[in-house]
Write a protein that holds these residues in place. Structure first.
Motif, PDB file in Angstrom:
ATOM      1  N   ALA A 240      60.822 -12.749   1.109  1.00 50.63           N
ATOM      2  CA  ALA A 240      60.449 -14.062   0.508  1.00 50.63           C
ATOM      3  C   ALA A 240      61.291 -15.231   1.150  1.00 50.63           C
ATOM      4  O   ALA A 240      60.747 -16.382   1.618  1.00 50.63           O
ATOM      5  N   GLU A 241      62.565 -14.915   1.081  1.00 53.06           N
ATOM      6  CA  GLU A 241      63.287 -16.069   1.826  1.00 53.06           C
ATOM      7  C   GLU A 241      62.886 -16.291   3.499  1.00 53.06           C
ATOM      8  O   GLU A 241      63.035 -17.313   3.865  1.00 53.06           O
ATOM      9  N   GLU A 242      62.615 -15.184   3.978  1.00 45.78           N
ATOM     10  CA  GLU A 242      62.220 -15.119   5.612  1.00 45.78           C
ATOM     11  C   GLU A 242      61.033 -15.681   5.539  1.00 45.78           C
ATOM     12  O   GLU A 242      60.968 -16.649   6.615  1.00 45.78           O
ATOM     13  N   ALA A 243      60.118 -15.762   4.760  1.00 42.02           N
ATOM     14  CA  ALA A 243      59.072 -16.415   4.586  1.00 42.02           C
ATOM     15  C   ALA A 243      59.141 -17.857   4.775  1.00 42.02           C
ATOM     16  O   ALA A 243      58.630 -18.607   5.396  1.00 42.02           O
ATOM     17  N   ALA A 244      59.936 -18.366   3.728  1.00 44.11           N
ATOM     18  CA  ALA A 244      60.481 -19.853   3.438  1.00 44.11           C
ATOM     19  C   ALA A 244      61.073 -20.260   4.808  1.00 44.11           C
ATOM     20  O   ALA A 244      60.573 -21.461   5.134  1.00 44.11           O
ATOM     21  N   ASN A 245      61.849 -19.787   5.367  1.00 39.22           N
ATOM     22  CA  ASN A 245      62.373 -19.890   6.449  1.00 39.22           C
ATOM     23  C   ASN A 245      61.570 -19.957   7.972  1.00 39.22           C
ATOM     24  O   ASN A 245      61.650 -20.931   8.481  1.00 39.22           O
ATOM     25  N   ALA A 246      60.603 -19.095   7.625  1.00 34.97           N
ATOM     26  CA  ALA A 246      59.552 -18.975   8.902  1.00 34.97           C
ATOM     27  C   ALA A 246      58.664 -20.382   8.805  1.00 34.97           C
ATOM     28  O   ALA A 246      58.388 -21.106   9.894  1.00 34.97           O
ATOM     29  N   VAL A 247      58.454 -20.710   7.502  1.00 35.97           N
ATOM     30  CA  VAL A 247      57.534 -22.026   7.182  1.00 35.97           C
ATOM     31  C   VAL A 247      58.353 -23.196   7.596  1.00 35.97           C
ATOM     32  O   VAL A 247      57.808 -23.950   8.339  1.00 35.97           O
ATOM     33  N   GLU A 248      59.708 -23.279   7.389  1.00 35.12           N
ATOM     34  CA  GLU A 248      60.379 -24.310   7.965  1.00 35.12           C
ATOM     35  C   GLU A 248      60.479 -24.390   9.288  1.00 35.12           C
ATOM     36  O   GLU A 248      60.766 -25.647   9.733  1.00 35.12           O
ATOM     37  N   THR A 249      60.395 -23.534  10.009  1.00 34.15           N
ATOM     38  CA  THR A 249      60.572 -23.660  11.514  1.00 34.15           C
ATOM     39  C   THR A 249      59.205 -23.891  12.209  1.00 34.15           C
ATOM     40  O   THR A 249      59.275 -24.189  13.540  1.00 34.15           O
ATOM     41  N   VAL A 250      58.041 -23.687  11.594  1.00 28.20           N
ATOM     42  CA  VAL A 250      56.719 -24.300  12.374  1.00 28.20           C
ATOM     43  C   VAL A 250      56.890 -25.736  12.725  1.00 28.20           C
ATOM     44  O   VAL A 250      57.049 -26.739  11.863  1.00 28.20           O
ATOM     45  N   GLU A 251      56.564 -25.739  14.001  1.00 34.78           N
ATOM     46  CA  GLU A 251      56.473 -27.156  14.481  1.00 34.78           C
ATOM     47  C   GLU A 251      54.946 -27.598  14.820  1.00 34.78           C
ATOM     48  O   GLU A 251      54.021 -26.784  15.264  1.00 34.78           O
ATOM     49  N   ILE A 252      54.679 -28.844  14.162  1.00 39.24           N
ATOM     50  CA  ILE A 252      53.580 -29.301  14.436  1.00 39.24           C
ATOM     51  C   ILE A 252      53.190 -29.949  15.722  1.00 39.24           C
ATOM     52  O   ILE A 252      54.060 -30.757  16.178  1.00 39.24           O
TER      53      ILE A 252
ATOM     54  N   GLN B 291      51.140 -35.611  10.040  1.00 39.40           N
ATOM     55  CA  GLN B 291      52.485 -35.084   9.875  1.00 39.40           C
ATOM     56  C   GLN B 291      52.759 -35.089   8.450  1.00 39.40           C
ATOM     57  O   GLN B 291      53.187 -34.004   7.880  1.00 39.40           O
ATOM     58  N   GLU B 292      52.535 -36.110   7.719  1.00 39.19           N
ATOM     59  CA  GLU B 292      52.781 -36.256   6.201  1.00 39.19           C
ATOM     60  C   GLU B 292      52.112 -35.360   5.289  1.00 39.19           C
ATOM     61  O   GLU B 292      52.934 -34.635   4.643  1.00 39.19           O
ATOM     62  N   LYS B 293      50.897 -34.836   5.807  1.00 42.71           N
ATOM     63  CA  LYS B 293      50.324 -33.970   4.821  1.00 42.71           C
ATOM     64  C   LYS B 293      50.758 -32.647   5.206  1.00 42.71           C
ATOM     65  O   LYS B 293      50.909 -31.619   4.323  1.00 42.71           O
ATOM     66  N   PHE B 294      51.050 -32.322   6.467  1.00 49.04           N
ATOM     67  CA  PHE B 294      51.654 -31.020   6.779  1.00 49.04           C
ATOM     68  C   PHE B 294      53.080 -30.810   6.130  1.00 49.04           C
ATOM     69  O   PHE B 294      53.176 -29.752   5.710  1.00 49.04           O
ATOM     70  N   ASP B 295      53.906 -31.886   6.199  1.00 57.29           N
ATOM     71  CA  ASP B 295      55.055 -31.708   5.555  1.00 57.29           C
ATOM     72  C   ASP B 295      54.889 -31.477   4.007  1.00 57.29           C
ATOM     73  O   ASP B 295      55.659 -30.740   3.714  1.00 57.29           O
ATOM     74  N   THR B 296      53.972 -31.995   3.433  1.00 60.81           N
ATOM     75  CA  THR B 296      53.460 -31.929   1.884  1.00 60.81           C
ATOM     76  C   THR B 296      53.358 -30.478   1.863  1.00 60.81           C
ATOM     77  O   THR B 296      53.803 -29.832   0.881  1.00 60.81           O
ATOM     78  N   ALA B 297      52.419 -29.937   2.433  1.00 59.85           N
ATOM     79  CA  ALA B 297      51.967 -28.684   2.589  1.00 59.85           C
ATOM     80  C   ALA B 297      53.038 -27.615   2.644  1.00 59.85           C
ATOM     81  O   ALA B 297      53.328 -26.531   1.911  1.00 59.85           O
ATOM     82  N   PHE B 298      53.765 -27.815   3.699  1.00 59.45           N
ATOM     83  CA  PHE B 298      54.876 -26.970   4.172  1.00 59.45           C
ATOM     84  C   PHE B 298      55.766 -26.748   2.882  1.00 59.45           C
ATOM     85  O   PHE B 298      56.576 -25.663   2.613  1.00 59.45           O
ATOM     86  N   ALA B 299      56.105 -28.097   2.475  1.00 64.08           N
ATOM     87  CA  ALA B 299      57.200 -28.176   1.372  1.00 64.08           C
ATOM     88  C   ALA B 299      56.679 -27.241   0.129  1.00 64.08           C
ATOM     89  O   ALA B 299      57.436 -26.558  -0.511  1.00 64.08           O
ATOM     90  N   ALA B 300      55.279 -27.251  -0.102  1.00 64.69           N
ATOM     91  CA  ALA B 300      54.953 -26.611  -1.376  1.00 64.69           C
ATOM     92  C   ALA B 300      55.061 -24.964  -0.858  1.00 64.69           C
ATOM     93  O   ALA B 300      55.243 -24.366  -1.954  1.00 64.69           O
ATOM     94  N   MET B 301      54.706 -24.733   0.353  1.00 65.20           N
ATOM     95  CA  MET B 301      54.720 -23.227   0.641  1.00 65.20           C
ATOM     96  C   MET B 301      56.257 -22.920   0.325  1.00 65.20           C
ATOM     97  O   MET B 301      56.451 -21.627   0.026  1.00 65.20           O
ATOM     98  N   ILE B 302      57.164 -23.604   1.044  1.00 62.70           N
ATOM     99  CA  ILE B 302      58.744 -23.165   0.820  1.00 62.70           C
ATOM    100  C   ILE B 302      58.782 -22.871  -0.565  1.00 62.70           C
ATOM    101  O   ILE B 302      59.646 -21.992  -0.784  1.00 62.70           O
ATOM    102  N   GLU B 303      58.504 -23.874  -1.382  1.00 60.56           N
ATOM    103  CA  GLU B 303      59.037 -23.956  -2.805  1.00 60.56           C
ATOM    104  C   GLU B 303      58.179 -22.549  -3.449  1.00 60.56           C
ATOM    105  O   GLU B 303      58.985 -21.884  -4.286  1.00 60.56           O
TER     106      GLU B 303
ATOM    107  N   LYS C  66      59.140 -17.365  -5.538  1.00 60.54           N
ATOM    108  CA  LYS C  66      58.865 -15.827  -5.759  1.00 60.54           C
ATOM    109  C   LYS C  66      60.307 -15.193  -5.763  1.00 60.54           C
ATOM    110  O   LYS C  66      60.642 -14.099  -6.302  1.00 60.54           O
ATOM    111  N   ALA C  67      61.186 -15.596  -4.609  1.00 59.56           N
ATOM    112  CA  ALA C  67      62.421 -14.827  -4.656  1.00 59.56           C
ATOM    113  C   ALA C  67      63.271 -14.887  -5.954  1.00 59.56           C
ATOM    114  O   ALA C  67      63.777 -14.039  -6.275  1.00 59.56           O
ATOM    115  N   GLU C  68      63.070 -16.167  -6.411  1.00 57.35           N
ATOM    116  CA  GLU C  68      63.842 -16.468  -7.907  1.00 57.35           C
ATOM    117  C   GLU C  68      63.304 -15.334  -8.851  1.00 57.35           C
ATOM    118  O   GLU C  68      64.012 -14.848  -9.829  1.00 57.35           O
TER     119      GLU C  68
END
Length: 174
Positions: free
Chosen positions: A93-105, A113-125, A130-132
């Motif tokens: 789960a932590e690796e998946a969150a990190n992987a989403v953080e590294t995705v370049e638009i 960009q703003e919508k992608f950032d919002t979507a990715f923030a929700a995915m990371i959260e 899940k990790a928690e």
């Protein structure tokens, strides 16, 4: 099975996009060639980018998926084996969150960009939740709802480009 699902979904989205593209082409000829080329490029970049997101996540979330499948089927092991499975799922789960953080638009999608950032923030959260939860009772409803928010935003972007809506959650959770 997961790969077949991803291939089938990709084909369906592409076919829907191509069908929409043909009907949109006749409308675009009156709008001018330059506008239609930009729109076509954005649509193509969006499709390629959208399809790359689950591939990025699937490269690192296998242990989390295995835990969730065993939990859904009520076949989780007990004792030390369960703890090892949870530890692997937490790392996944932590690796998946990190992987989403590294995705370049891509640059062609910078207007979204703003919508992608919002979507990715929700995915990371969602993955962080899940990790928690894996340290507790492993109830993923809230995390799944958070991922659903990301799916809704991404679907909005697809529909804006006359592409068929899809679900990254379905592609990454199997």
């Amino acid at each position: 099975m997961k790969k077949l699902w991803a291939i089938g979904l990709t084909a369906a989205v592409l076919l829907a996009g191509c069908g929409e593209e043909e009907s949109a082409e006749s409308k675009e000829t009156t709008a001018g060639a330059e506008g239609s080329e930009d729109s076509k490029e954005v649509k193509q970049e969006l499709m390629k980018f959208y399809m790359s997101i689950p591939n990025t996540i699937n490269a690192v979330d296998a242990d989390l998926n295995a835990f969730e499948m065993n939990q859904a089927e009520d076949t989780l092991p007990e004792g030390e084996e369960l703890q090892a499975m949870k530890a692997a799922a937490i790392a996944s789960a932590e690796e998946a969150a990190n992987a989403v953080e590294t995705v370049e638009i891509p640059a062609a999608l910078e207007e979204q960009q703003e919508k992608f950032d919002t979507a990715f923030a929700a995915m990371i959260e969602s993955y962080e939740m899940k990790a928690e939860e894996l340290t507790k009772d492993a109830s993923f409803e809230a995390a799944d709802e958070k991922f659903g928010e990301a799916d809704a935003i991404l679907n909005e972007l697809l529909v804006e480009q006359d592409l068929a809506a899809s679900s990254i959650y379905n592609e990454v959770s199997q």
